[in-house]
Design a protein around this motif. Structure first.
Motif, PDB file in Angstrom:
ATOM      1  N   ALA A  84      27.497  19.726 -53.561  1.00  0.00           N
ATOM      2  CA  ALA A  84      27.359  20.510 -52.336  1.00  0.00           C
ATOM      3  C   ALA A  84      28.645  20.453 -51.518  1.00  0.00           C
ATOM      4  O   ALA A  84      29.376  19.454 -51.546  1.00  0.00           O
ATOM      5  N   THR A  85      28.925  21.529 -50.781  1.00  0.00           N
ATOM      6  CA  THR A  85      30.039  21.562 -49.829  1.00  0.00           C
ATOM      7  C   THR A  85      29.528  22.107 -48.502  1.00  0.00           C
ATOM      8  O   THR A  85      28.637  22.965 -48.476  1.00  0.00           O
ATOM      9  N   VAL A  86      30.091  21.614 -47.408  1.00  0.00           N
ATOM     10  CA  VAL A  86      29.733  22.072 -46.063  1.00  0.00           C
ATOM     11  C   VAL A  86      31.036  22.209 -45.264  1.00  0.00           C
ATOM     12  O   VAL A  86      31.891  21.319 -45.323  1.00  0.00           O
ATOM     13  N   THR A  87      31.200  23.326 -44.527  1.00  0.00           N
ATOM     14  CA  THR A  87      32.406  23.531 -43.731  1.00  0.00           C
ATOM     15  C   THR A  87      32.127  23.276 -42.256  1.00  0.00           C
ATOM     16  O   THR A  87      30.995  23.423 -41.774  1.00  0.00           O
ATOM     17  N   TYR A  88      33.204  22.936 -41.541  1.00  0.00           N
ATOM     18  CA  TYR A  88      33.093  22.542 -40.133  1.00  0.00           C
ATOM     19  C   TYR A  88      34.448  22.783 -39.478  1.00  0.00           C
ATOM     20  O   TYR A  88      35.498  22.540 -40.094  1.00  0.00           O
ATOM     21  N   ASP A  89      34.462  23.270 -38.244  1.00  0.00           N
ATOM     22  CA  ASP A  89      35.704  23.554 -37.531  1.00  0.00           C
ATOM     23  C   ASP A  89      35.947  22.532 -36.432  1.00  0.00           C
ATOM     24  O   ASP A  89      35.017  22.154 -35.700  1.00  0.00           O
ATOM     25  N   VAL A  90      37.200  22.113 -36.286  1.00  0.00           N
ATOM     26  CA  VAL A  90      37.586  21.249 -35.173  1.00  0.00           C
ATOM     27  C   VAL A  90      38.845  21.824 -34.519  1.00  0.00           C
ATOM     28  O   VAL A  90      39.700  22.420 -35.185  1.00  0.00           O
ATOM     29  N   VAL A  91      38.929  21.649 -33.195  1.00  0.00           N
ATOM     30  CA  VAL A  91      40.113  22.053 -32.441  1.00  0.00           C
ATOM     31  C   VAL A  91      40.497  20.896 -31.536  1.00  0.00           C
ATOM     32  O   VAL A  91      39.658  20.347 -30.813  1.00  0.00           O
ATOM     33  N   LYS A  92      41.793  20.520 -31.582  1.00  0.00           N
ATOM     34  CA  LYS A  92      42.324  19.471 -30.716  1.00  0.00           C
ATOM     35  C   LYS A  92      43.052  20.125 -29.550  1.00  0.00           C
ATOM     36  O   LYS A  92      43.878  21.019 -29.741  1.00  0.00           O
ATOM     37  N   SER A  93      42.750  19.661 -28.339  1.00  0.00           N
ATOM     38  CA  SER A  93      43.449  20.117 -27.146  1.00  0.00           C
ATOM     39  C   SER A  93      43.841  18.887 -26.346  1.00  0.00           C
ATOM     40  O   SER A  93      43.000  18.284 -25.667  1.00  0.00           O
ATOM     41  N   GLY A  94      45.114  18.502 -26.453  1.00  0.00           N
ATOM     42  CA  GLY A  94      45.512  17.227 -25.864  1.00  0.00           C
ATOM     43  C   GLY A  94      44.821  16.109 -26.611  1.00  0.00           C
ATOM     44  O   GLY A  94      44.928  16.002 -27.838  1.00  0.00           O
ATOM     45  N   ASN A  95      44.084  15.267 -25.871  1.00  0.00           N
ATOM     46  CA  ASN A  95      43.326  14.211 -26.543  1.00  0.00           C
ATOM     47  C   ASN A  95      41.845  14.557 -26.666  1.00  0.00           C
ATOM     48  O   ASN A  95      41.033  13.710 -27.051  1.00  0.00           O
ATOM     49  N   GLN A  96      41.493  15.804 -26.343  1.00  0.00           N
ATOM     50  CA  GLN A  96      40.111  16.258 -26.435  1.00  0.00           C
ATOM     51  C   GLN A  96      39.885  17.000 -27.756  1.00  0.00           C
ATOM     52  O   GLN A  96      40.759  17.735 -28.223  1.00  0.00           O
ATOM     53  N   VAL A  97      38.714  16.802 -28.344  1.00  0.00           N
ATOM     54  CA  VAL A  97      38.383  17.433 -29.615  1.00  0.00           C
ATOM     55  C   VAL A  97      37.004  18.066 -29.511  1.00  0.00           C
ATOM     56  O   VAL A  97      36.066  17.453 -28.990  1.00  0.00           O
ATOM     57  N   THR A  98      36.894  19.284 -29.980  1.00  0.00           N
ATOM     58  CA  THR A  98      35.584  19.935 -30.090  1.00  0.00           C
ATOM     59  C   THR A  98      35.341  20.282 -31.551  1.00  0.00           C
ATOM     60  O   THR A  98      36.262  20.676 -32.277  1.00  0.00           O
ATOM     61  N   GLY A  99      34.106  20.121 -31.976  1.00  0.00           N
ATOM     62  CA  GLY A  99      33.737  20.426 -33.343  1.00  0.00           C
ATOM     63  C   GLY A  99      32.532  21.335 -33.379  1.00  0.00           C
ATOM     64  O   GLY A  99      31.582  21.146 -32.621  1.00  0.00           O
ATOM     65  N   THR A 100      32.581  22.350 -34.249  1.00  0.00           N
ATOM     66  CA  THR A 100      31.473  23.305 -34.353  1.00  0.00           C
ATOM     67  C   THR A 100      31.149  23.559 -35.814  1.00  0.00           C
ATOM     68  O   THR A 100      32.041  23.527 -36.683  1.00  0.00           O
ATOM     69  N   VAL A 101      29.895  23.829 -36.062  1.00  0.00           N
ATOM     70  CA  VAL A 101      29.456  24.170 -37.410  1.00  0.00           C
ATOM     71  C   VAL A 101      30.058  25.517 -37.783  1.00  0.00           C
ATOM     72  O   VAL A 101      29.972  26.486 -37.016  1.00  0.00           O
ATOM     73  N   ALA A 102      30.682  25.585 -38.922  1.00  0.00           N
ATOM     74  CA  ALA A 102      31.365  26.824 -39.336  1.00  0.00           C
ATOM     75  C   ALA A 102      30.353  27.887 -39.757  1.00  0.00           C
ATOM     76  O   ALA A 102      29.254  27.578 -40.208  1.00  0.00           O
TER      77      ALA A 102
END
Length: 571
Positions: free
Chosen positions: A553-571
């Protein structure tokens, strides 16, 4: 090897020789005693090194950099520890020692208390019947590496060190062996030619000092490493040139082996002990045998293992790990090479005197005598969301014969529970449905494949569904992807930017290093992305992660770094 090392560069160097024009020194006289102490029957160096097989490293203790031998987390060495290691079947012990922090400036005198402590441990090991290899260890990168810029200063300090060690142990039994230096390396040199010249200078000075100290050192076995203890052909040829110059029958060559690097640390998609990883190992043994053993020069692989073990033994998948050690032992035995397992405390418990991974040691121990059967996998996955179906895997008898399959000690019925056609093993759906019970996520049963010789092969029956991830936020110092693993197991992770270029560390590959850039937390239900990963991720750019699981199985996921803050969302 440094037990705290988190990265080791793997590089394939072009083969080639280097002609060294050097002055010859005198040969030693007689061969070493094969028995405990001097005066017994003599044996040549090849026989003596054969008697040293197998060996074990007392790592991260006397070689620890810090206040004392406990500085890197291991308890103080006891005689009871060495006795228990001997009871595991080891015939030799390598005692790495870092001396520089216990050496005075000026006259370079060694701290007598530290020297006494090392001698105490050496004496315990000799009294237990071990062959003992004593060396200069992390000094190689702490100060000896500066030799290109301070040749005279390094030589003075190195020579003084071996003069004192040779004098202290000159009358020790022949089962004490000296190793000139661990993993020699040089910083700021002009290249391979200068490196070879400097290492030759250290090895020949060591040889001259020990042989000139008299007593038992007249014919004591001496161990000489290649540059970086590498088994690349160019490095072996350089070391062979030194052996030719010294012309001493009581010398041993040494290299280290930690496997094909992507597999050894689980990076660049190196999740399996595949053909590339196998060829890396078999090529190493072939080169070492052809260069040294075929010419009557014994070889000790002074350290071996997997580099991912620096953190814990779970970085490399269990079944793939076992196949590595099974084949390694086989090639060592058939090529006449002695091996010493690197143990920084993660293998044999130093107060409980048990193996942290008994299955792993079982395969290592078995490889000293013969081969064990393995298989294409030790994991069989069945999706809970789908009907149970037959599952197939390929057996690798390795010269043995498959004799049957069992569960909890009960033999399963061939033709009913499973089918074997050649080396193809089919587990019948009826067997899987019966053993999976209520089909809870995770391992519901374990089967054992039996062979005519060697260790059996464990097969986990795992119920799973595709893992489910959730949105999250955090910082570059603390970010984890909420993960419902649903029985599955993480194999590796890819990281790419929107334009398809690679993101994160090791940007020459999309596949990141397991347990360095990311790590699963099965109990906590999350997958951690480390500060080391985010340190090499561009600010404001979306990174798409693809998690690969052992079920396929494979699962994708997105992350964005802004300074020292990180947000992650289900792709």
């Amino acid at each position: 090897m440094n037990g705290f090392r988190t990265f080791r560069r793997w590089v394939s160097l072009a083969a080639g020789g280097l002609a060294l024009v050097m002055a010859s020194s005198g040969a030693a006289s007689a061969a070493p005693d094969a028995g405990p102490g001097r005066g017994g029957p003599k044996a040549d160096a090849m026989d003596a090194v054969e008697a040293m097989q197998p060996g074990w490293n007392l790592g991260n203790s006397l070689d620890a950099v810090g206040a004392d031998e406990t500085a890197w987390g291991n308890p103080r060495i006891t005689e009871e520890l060495l006795e228990n290691v001997r009871d595991q079947g080891f015939n030799s012990i390598r005692i790495p020692v870092t001396w520089g922090q216990h050496q005075a400036p000026g006259d370079h005198a060694l701290d007598p208390d530290h020297l006494d402590r090392v001698a105490e441990v050496v004496d315990w090991a000799l009294d237990d019947g071990f062959w003992v290899m004593l060396n200069i260890h992390h000094d190689s990168w702490q100060w000896i590496s500066s030799m290109p810029a301070d040749r005279e200063g390094v030589r003075a300090r190195y020579d003084a060190m071996w003069e004192q060690l040779a004098e202290r142990f000159r009358d020790a039994p022949d089962r004490l062996v000296f190793e000139s230096i661990n993993e020699p390396q040089f910083s700021g040199s002009s290249g391979d030619a200068e490196n070879a010249e400097l290492l030759h200078e250290l090895n020949t000075s060591f040889h001259e000092i020990v042989r000139g100290s008299g007593g038992g050192n007249d014919d004591r076995l001496l161990v000489l490493p290649s540059l970086h203890t590498s088994a690349d052909q160019a490095r072996l040829d350089e070391l062979m040139a030194t052996f030719d110059v010294l012309d001493d029958p009581n010398l041993i060559a040494t290299v280290h082996y930690y496997g094909y690097w992507p597999f050894s640390v689980n990076v660049a998609g190196g999740t399996r002990f595949d053909e590339v990883a196998r060829e890396d190992m078999t090529g190493m043994f072939q080169r070492v045998r052809d260069t040294f053993v075929a010419r009557g020069i014994p070889v000790v692989i002074g350290e071996y293992g997997l580099l991912g073990f620096d953190r814990h033994t779970g970085t490399v998948q269990q079944g793939e790990k076992l196949k590595f050690f099974e084949l390694f032992g086989h090639y060592a035995r058939t090529h006449g090479i002695t091996t010493m397992l690197w143990d920084n405390g993660q293998h044999f418990h130093r107060t409980g005197f048990t193996w942290n991974d008994a299955e792993l040691f079982g395969h290592i121990e078995s490889s000293w005598r013969g081969r064990s059967g393995t298989a294409s996998t030790d994991q069989v996955f069945s999706a809970r969301s789908a009907p149970v179906t037959d599952q197939r895997l390929t057996l690798h008898p390795n010269g043995t014969r498959f004799t049957g399959l069992s569960h909890d000690g009960d033999r399963l019925r061939r033709g009913w529970d499973y089918v074997i056609e050649g080396n193809e093993l089919t587990l019948r759906a009826r067997l899987l449905a019966r053993l999976d019970g209520d089909r809870e996520y995770g391992t519901n049963a374990q089967l054992t494949a039996h062979f005519s010789k060697g260790e059996p092969w464990r097969i986990d029956l795992i119920t799973y569904d595709r893992p489910v991830l959730a949105d999250a936020s955090g910082t570059t110092d603390a970010f984890a992807v909420p993960t419902d693993f649903r029985g599955d197991r993480l194999a590796t992770m890819e990281a790419v930017y929107e334009d398809g270029t690679n993101a994160g560390p090791h940007n020459w590959t999309p596949f990141k290093e397991f347990d360095v850039a990311f790590a699963p937390d099965y109990a906590g239900g999350s997958t951690t992305l480390t500060p080391a990963f985010f340190a090499e991720v561009a600010d404001g750019r979306r990174v798409t992660l693809t998690f690969h699981y052992w079920s396929g199985a494979t699962v994708t996921y997105d992350v964005v770094k802004s300074g020292n803050q990180v947000t992650g969302t289900v792709a």
